[in-house]
Structures are given as structure tokens and as C-alpha cells.
Design an enzyme around this catalytic site. Structure first.
Site, PDB file in Angstrom:
ATOM      1  N   SER A 287       0.863  -1.175   0.000  1.00 25.55           N
ATOM      2  CA  SER A 287       0.000   0.000   0.000  1.00 25.55           C
ATOM      3  C   SER A 287       0.900   1.226   0.000  1.00 25.55           C
ATOM      4  O   SER A 287       2.083   1.146   0.377  1.00 25.55           O
ATOM      5  CB  SER A 287      -0.868   0.003   1.273  1.00 25.55           C
ATOM      6  OG  SER A 287      -1.520   1.246   1.466  1.00 25.55           O
TER       7      SER A 287
ATOM      8  N   TYR B 248      -2.287  -1.016  10.538  1.00 28.23           N
ATOM      9  CA  TYR B 248      -2.221  -1.191   9.081  1.00 28.23           C
ATOM     10  C   TYR B 248      -0.931  -0.611   8.519  1.00 28.23           C
ATOM     11  O   TYR B 248      -0.239  -1.245   7.711  1.00 28.23           O
ATOM     12  CB  TYR B 248      -3.437  -0.514   8.446  1.00 28.23           C
ATOM     13  CG  TYR B 248      -3.645  -0.825   6.986  1.00 28.23           C
ATOM     14  CD1 TYR B 248      -4.247  -2.015   6.591  1.00 28.23           C
ATOM     15  CD2 TYR B 248      -3.265   0.078   6.001  1.00 28.23           C
ATOM     16  CE1 TYR B 248      -4.463  -2.294   5.246  1.00 28.23           C
ATOM     17  CE2 TYR B 248      -3.470  -0.193   4.656  1.00 28.23           C
ATOM     18  CZ  TYR B 248      -4.073  -1.381   4.284  1.00 28.23           C
ATOM     19  OH  TYR B 248      -4.284  -1.662   2.943  1.00 28.23           O
TER      20      TYR B 248
END
Length: 265
Positions: free
Chosen positions: A147, A160
Site C-alpha cells: 500500500s 495497518y
């Protein structure tokens, strides 16, 4: 004009592939003649319907393995399942994940552990299981869906961000250890893709930031992306197909950024 990436007859395992990015990645590989093993949670009837439809549409073999990414033995069995079913494993796409949005001092410990487990530890477990098969073949492609949050941070996403940074670092180590063995490892780092995962964040982000839900999309989710557009599945598929083909043989240990300029700022 369709591009032939020379992947006919290859075999891929894609974790977290019953919806969103993983499902799109599985479809892009199947369309190139790759036999695929799907994995993920969801309604069993829908998973089976989607599996059968992809198999019928593409003419490849599509299997499903319901490994829980938090269970090491199930992850290992999922990878070996591909070998048992198809006799080989050419491509591993580590994509499984989920999101939780909360301030650090309110972040549930169990949720932290589960998120790190699903995103980061499962990437290690699946890679650990796949490498002996790929080494025996003298070729393999490992693609970890990281990401932009593997490179930069955002508030309220501590687990995350930590996990995705870990995925990028783990990818580099995997690449270095296997650089002379015909095995490459790369991370794809997309900005926001309009997936069920992203859509599910809207209410949580609104609560965490104290703003109405209708302001979250523009002011929070796409705020960091200069082009103000979601990354499309087709953009991710193009990068994936390049990396797993012979054209991507020199790309290893890289974090391939597809984020509309987010990390350029």
C-alpha cells in the site's frame, strides 16, 4: 489489443481473493491462462458461484482453499494444495488484509494482533511455504500487495501502516535471499482503490475525525492523492502481469507505487 504475457499453464495462489483487489488479480491471471487457487472469507455459495464463473469464462482450472490467514498450518496447506492440485506453483500473491481505524490509545490489542497476523505474518507464512517449491522449479514470482501506507503514514491506522511497512521490508529481504535463484519478490503499493474495504472505512473515519460521512471521501480518503482519483483494478492488474512475466525478471525487491502522486508530495 490484448497482450500475451506468456503465462499459459502457470499456477498462482492469491490470498484474500474472494473480493476486491484479490478477486481482480485472480481474474487478470486467469485471463492469461493461469490456473489459480482462490482464498478468502465470505458466503460459501457466492464464493463457489464466482469460482465456477471464472473457470467457465476463462477455461482455466480455478480452485478454492479456505485457509485462515491467522493459522500457520492452514496457510502452509493452502500453498501445498496448489502443488497437489497442479504439480507446481509459479506465482504467489499475498493480498489478504483488513482495516481498523482508531487512535493508538483506543486501538484494541486483539485487533492489532489479528491485523498484523493477517497482513504481515501470513505473507511470511505463505512465502515460507512457497519458496521450496519455487526453488525446485528454478523460477518463481512473489508479489505482495502492500500500500502507499507501506511507505507513508496516516493517522488512526497504526496497525495497518505498521503491517504494510513490514510487508515492504519483508519483500526486500525475500528478493535479496533469492536473487540468484530465478525467484523475484516485489511489492505493489497502491493508493486508494474503491474496494469494499475502503467503503467500509467511511463511517469509522467520520467517527474518528468528528465529521459527517459525506465529507470523508473527498477530505480524508482521497485527500492525499493529488490526482483525486481512485486507482483502478486494471492499473493494478497491468503491474501484476508485468511483474510475474518474463518481462519483469529484472524487477525484484521493488516497491511499485501506483498512488496518483501521493508519495511524491
Amino acid at each position: 489489443m490484448a497482450v500475451d504475457y506468456g503465462l499459459q499453464g502457470h499456477v498462482a495462489v492469491i490470498t484474500g481473493s474472494t473480493s476486491g483487489i484479490g478477486q481482480a488479480m485472480a481474474a487478470s491471471l486467469a485471463e492469461q491462462g493461469v490456473n489459480v487457487v482462490l482464498n478468502g472469507f465470505g458466503d460459501p455459495a457466492k464464493i463457489e458461484a464466482d469460482r465456477a464463473a471464472l473457470e467457465q469464462r476463462t477455461g482455466v482450472k480455478v480452485r478454492y482453499h479456505g485457509a485462515d490467514m491467522l493459522k500457520a498450518d492452514e496457510v502452509a496447506d493452502m500453498v501445498d494444495f496448489a502443488r497437489r492440485e497442479f504439480g507446481r506453483l509459479d506465482i504467489l500473491v499475498n493480498n489478504a488484509g483488513f482495516q481498523h481505524v482508531a487512535p493508538i490509545d483506543e486501538f484494541p490489542v486483539e485487533t492489532w494482533n489479528n491485523l498484523i497476523g493477517v497482513v504481515l505474518t501470513s505473507t511470511f507464512l505463505a512465502t515460507r511455504a512457497a519458496l521450496p517449491i519455487m526453488k525446485a522449479q528454478g523460477r518463481g514470482r512473489i508479489v505482495n500487495i502492500a500500500s502507499a501506507h507501506g511507505l507513508v503514514a496516516s493517522p488512526f491506522k497504526s496497525a495497518y501502516v505498521a503491517a504494510k511497512h513490514g510487508v515492504v521490508g519483508f519483500t526486500k529481504v525475500t528478493a535479496l535471499e533469492n536473487a540468484r535463484l530465478g525467484i523475484t519478490a516485489n511489492a505493489i503499493c497502491p493508493g486508494y482503490v474503491k474496494t469494499p474495504l475502503v467503503e467500509a472505512q467511511i463511517a469509522d473515519q467520520a467517527k474518528a475525525r468528528g465529521i459527517p460521512e459525506d465529507r470523508v471521501m473527498g477530505e480524508v480518503i482521497l485527500a492525499a492523492q493529488p490526482n483525486k482519483q481512485f486507482v483502478e483494478y486494471e492499473h493494478l492488474a497491468g503491474m501484476l502481469l508485468y511483474l510475474v512475466s518474463d518481462m519483469g525478471a529484472s524487477a525484484t525487491g521493488a516497491a511499485m507505487v501506483l498512488d496518483g502522486g501521493w508519495t511524491a508530495t
